[in-house]
Design a protein around this motif. Structure first.
Motif, short mmCIF file in Angstrom:
data_model
loop_
_atom_site.label_atom_id
_atom_site.label_comp_id
_atom_site.label_asym_id
_atom_site.label_seq_id
_atom_site.Cartn_x
_atom_site.Cartn_y
_atom_site.Cartn_z
N ARG A 37 0.83 -1.21 0.00
CA ARG A 37 0.00 0.00 0.00
C ARG A 37 0.87 1.27 0.00
N VAL A 38 1.94 1.24 0.82
CA VAL A 38 2.80 2.41 0.91
C VAL A 38 3.52 2.65 -0.42
N ILE A 39 3.85 1.56 -1.12
CA ILE A 39 4.45 1.72 -2.45
C ILE A 39 3.46 2.43 -3.38
N PHE A 40 2.19 2.03 -3.33
CA PHE A 40 1.18 2.69 -4.16
C PHE A 40 1.09 4.18 -3.83
N VAL A 41 1.21 4.48 -2.52
CA VAL A 41 1.10 5.88 -2.12
C VAL A 41 2.29 6.69 -2.62
N ASN A 42 3.47 6.08 -2.59
CA ASN A 42 4.68 6.86 -2.86
C ASN A 42 5.17 6.83 -4.31
N TRP A 43 4.76 5.81 -5.06
CA TRP A 43 5.21 5.72 -6.44
C TRP A 43 4.31 6.61 -7.29
N GLU A 44 4.49 7.93 -7.11
CA GLU A 44 3.50 8.84 -7.65
C GLU A 44 3.48 8.91 -9.17
N SER A 45 4.67 8.74 -9.79
CA SER A 45 4.70 8.88 -11.25
C SER A 45 3.83 7.81 -11.90
N LEU A 46 3.70 6.66 -11.26
CA LEU A 46 2.93 5.57 -11.87
C LEU A 46 1.51 5.49 -11.32
N THR A 47 1.39 5.58 -10.01
CA THR A 47 0.09 5.31 -9.39
C THR A 47 -0.68 6.58 -9.02
N LYS A 48 -0.11 7.74 -9.27
CA LYS A 48 -0.71 9.02 -8.89
C LYS A 48 -0.93 9.12 -7.37
N GLY A 49 -0.15 8.36 -6.60
CA GLY A 49 -0.20 8.47 -5.14
C GLY A 49 -1.58 8.26 -4.57
N SER A 50 -1.86 9.00 -3.51
CA SER A 50 -3.11 8.74 -2.80
C SER A 50 -4.33 9.26 -3.56
#
Lengths: 384, 317
Positions: B104-117
């Motif tokens: 989950r934290v990776i999804f939050v922080n990998w902003e270029s790919l997942t657009k963060g939160s």
């Protein structure tokens, strides 16, 4: 064992069939009752709100604001609004189910809510597809009115509020170097940070450091030490009030005396309670200024406190205005028809609400003036 | 005719129930070999994000996205499974819970790919895509007397139902095979199973990654049913919710998980009329049921009792 297997299917199939056939009568309900009835226009407005769970306080403020507006509007007599309130528990799929339930009821004219941007992103495309107007009263993230024609909001987006606050703060303090700190696991604070960074770059400010924190964190010394060493003239903090207040408290204890500029989530009387003295020097842009001398605001404060035993916050005020905007559109539409209502709502211009002069732009986003307030000597005052 | 019986709201809840059944099974399968995995929410997120990103950026058909999403989650299950299966019981539960949070934290922080939160918007919605497809080959929902949104939700429901029935069939068949018996022998006693010549590591990793695959599948489907996902959909809260489905319904038998998922998804909706109090009732119900039936509502004894009842009735007749 095969028997159990078959039985499991039987149970499932029966349950699914039950679900399918348990059609509520409301979906086939007649529309007759929603039409004009002795001069007053009857309408049902659906509300999806965050009423149970960690953020229930937001949902409560919103529904209280709506209920207060409802009783006033119905008293005036031109329109008679029924609110159908559903809980979303702060979860996107619950919000979608609740909204689906409302949309499926032919009598529901339009929807207000859901509370969180994450819920709104899931619900709004569906409402747009079904041709039902939906308005967010607390959704400030970027990209919301862009979802579709039927999607509106009356909450001031961060993209409008934050740059205004920053400009005023820079104007007075003459700041050149800024430090940024933001919560990176929340939609509101993250999108607020994006706006801050963009605005800082456009204004030619030097960003000396960018720090992040997570929801519920209680110790910010590591981040604040870095900020202190970078020696900024201004700190841009995109935080919700509960974390933001703690950050300010710890910063002041550490000897950081520069002003803070916050986003919409930072704007709450709670900041004063949590941070006390340390809250002095917080600058926020807000649609809602509770200490204002404006007679409308004073009256609203009084009525709200009488009804619910506490002073309203910006969420209650925005929800209150939202229902008035709907009522206004309904009057202009002339009857409770989803299509006519949508057209009337989109044309809302120069509506004089509690929060000031209000219009929708062509995509359904807010056009209004933003007030900038700061905390001085332990209370909110208008920024000079 | 048909149109009067189809209510998008009910179909939507039914779809969520079906997704939750898949999630409950994804906990049940590792549990049938004695491993308590709390990583379902994480694997679900991996499946959801993989499928969503593939369909958004590469315009892949949804079914390819869903399959790849589930496969990626399954592979991650193997990779994580091999080292962490040295742990057992509570330690494994904590390790997998940690894994879920890390994802989950990776999804939050990998902003270029997942657009963060902020999350991913504009994920192609399964039903709407099918509607487009149907129109391209000249089929209009109106031909069956359906409105567009009825058609959309009916299609979603039917597809999910087929997938869920397929999954249950697979898990059920597997249970009565050599693999399933190996799982239950490992659950009973690892040492004894090993001495009987069962390759413990292989079977443990197998059941763990099957669980991961199913969670990934459910996640990918979730993404294409919702049309929007954000990291908060895959938080610790979700992991616990999934575990409750299985534990509440009865973790010894597969029908327990199914029952738990159906019941616990339905209850908050059925209780909507009491608004704010519904989660209080939900909570009280959980407490009472866990106190009275710690093994879950359905267990082998109850099922065999049902069976005997049926048989004796049949005998009389």
């Amino acid at each position: 064992m095969k028997g159990i297997f078959q039985k499991s299917f039987t149970v499932m199939v029966v349950l699914m069939l039950f679900l399918l056939t348990a059609c509520s009568g409301s979906s086939t309900g007649d529309e007759g009752s929603t039409n004009t009835d002795g001069g007053t226009i009857q309408a049902k407005i659906g509300v999806v709100s965050y009423l149970t769970g960690a953020g229930a306080a937001y949902g409560e403020a919103i529904t209280n604001g709506l209920k207060l507006a409802q009783s006033e509007i119905n008293e005036q007599g031109e329109v008679n609004i029924d609110l159908v309130i559903e809980d979303s528990a702060g979860e996107a799929e619950q919000a979608l189910s609740a909204a689906q339930k409302l949309m499926n009821d032919e009598e529901i004219l339009a929807i207000i809510g859901p509370t969180l941007s994450t819920e709104f992103f899931a619900v709004a495309p569906e409402a747009d597809l079904n041709g039902i107007s939906i308005m967010g009263t607390s959704t400030t993230a970027e990209g919301i009115p862009e979802i579709g024609d039927y999607v509106f909001r009356n909450s001031i987006p961060e993209a409008l509020a934050i740059p205004t606050a920053m400009e005023k703060a820079v104007e007075r303090t003459g700041a050149k170097k800024v430090a940024l700190i933001y919560g990176n696991d929340d939609v509101l604070t993250k999108s607020g940070f994006d706006t801050m960074k963009k605005a800082a770059e456009e204004m030619g400010l030097e960003i000396v450091t960018i720090e992040t924190f997570q929801k519920g964190q209680s110790d910010y010394n590591a981040q604040l030490t870095k900020i202190k060493n970078a020696n900024p003239d201004l700190i841009l903090a995109s935080a919700l009030y509960n974390e933001g207040a703690v950050i300010m408290d710890q910063a002041r204890k550490m000897g950081i005396e520069v002003p803070f500029v916050g986003g919409n989530g930072f704007n709450s009387p709670q900041v004063l309670e949590i941070a006390g003295e340390a809250a002095n020097g917080l600058i926020v842009a807000t649609p809602w200024f509770g200490e204002s001398e404006d007679p409308k605001v004073v009256e609203f404060n009084k009525k709200f406190e009488e009804a619910y035993g506490k002073l309203p916050d910006q969420f209650a005020a925005q929800a209150y205005d939202a229902l008035y905007i709907y009522a206004d559109a309904l009057k202009r539409a002339g009857e409770a028809d989803r299509e006519l209502f949508h057209e009337a709502l989109a044309e809302t211009k120069n509506f004089e609400g509690l929060l000031g002069n209000f219009s929708f732009d062509e995509i359904g986003d807010v056009v209004m003036d933003v007030k900038v307030v700061e905390i001085k000597d332990g209370k909110f005052v208008e920024f000079q | 005719m048909l149109a009067d019986f189809i209510n998008p709201y009910h179909l939507q809840i039914a779809s969520f129930i079906l997704i939750n059944i898949l999630l409950a099974i994804s906990v049940y399968v590792p549990l049938s070999s004695g491993q308590l995995s709390l990583g379902s929410a994480g694997f679900m997120g991996v499946g959801a994000y993989t499928s969503a990103l593939l369909t958004i950026h590469f315009d892949l058909p949804i079914f390819v996205g869903v399959l790849v999403g589930a496969a990626v989650a399954g592979c991650l299950g193997i990779i994580i499974g091999i080292p962490s299966l040295r742990l057992s019981g509570v330690y494994l539960a904590i390790a997998t819970l940690g894994l879920g949070e890390v994802i989950r934290v990776i999804f939050v922080n990998w902003e270029s790919l997942t657009k963060g939160s902020i999350g991913l918007t504009g994920i192609p919605q399964m039903g709407r895509e099918l509607l487009k497809l149907a129109r391209n080959v000249g089929i209009e929902p109106a031909m069956f007397g359906l409105r567009n949104n009825q058609f959309v939700y009916l299609m979603v429901f039917v597809i999910l139902l087929i997938l869920v029935i397929g999954t249950i069939w697979f898990v059920f068949r597997q249970q009565n095979s050599r693999i399933g018996r190996s799982f239950s022998s490992i659950q009973m006693d690892e040492k004894a199973a090993e001495s009987m010549g069962i390759n413990i590591t292989y079977f443990k990793v197998l059941s763990f990654s099957q669980g991961a695959f199913l969670a990934g599948l459910a996640g990918a489907l979730f993404a294409h049913v919702m049309g929007y996902i954000s990291p908060s959909d895959f938080s610790y809260h979700r992991a616990v919710e999934i575990l409750i489905f299985t534990v509440f319904g009865g973790s010894e038998v597969i029908i327990g998980s199914i029952f738990g998922a159906i019941f616990l998804t339905l209850i908050p909706e059925v209780l909507r009329f009491v608004s704010e109090y519904r989660y209080i009732i939900y909570g009280i119900m959980l407490v009472i049921l866990m106190a009275v039936r710690p093994q879950g509502i359905l267990d082998i004894h109850l099922l065999s009792k049902f069976k005997r009842l049926k048989r004796s009735k049949g005998g009389v007749r």
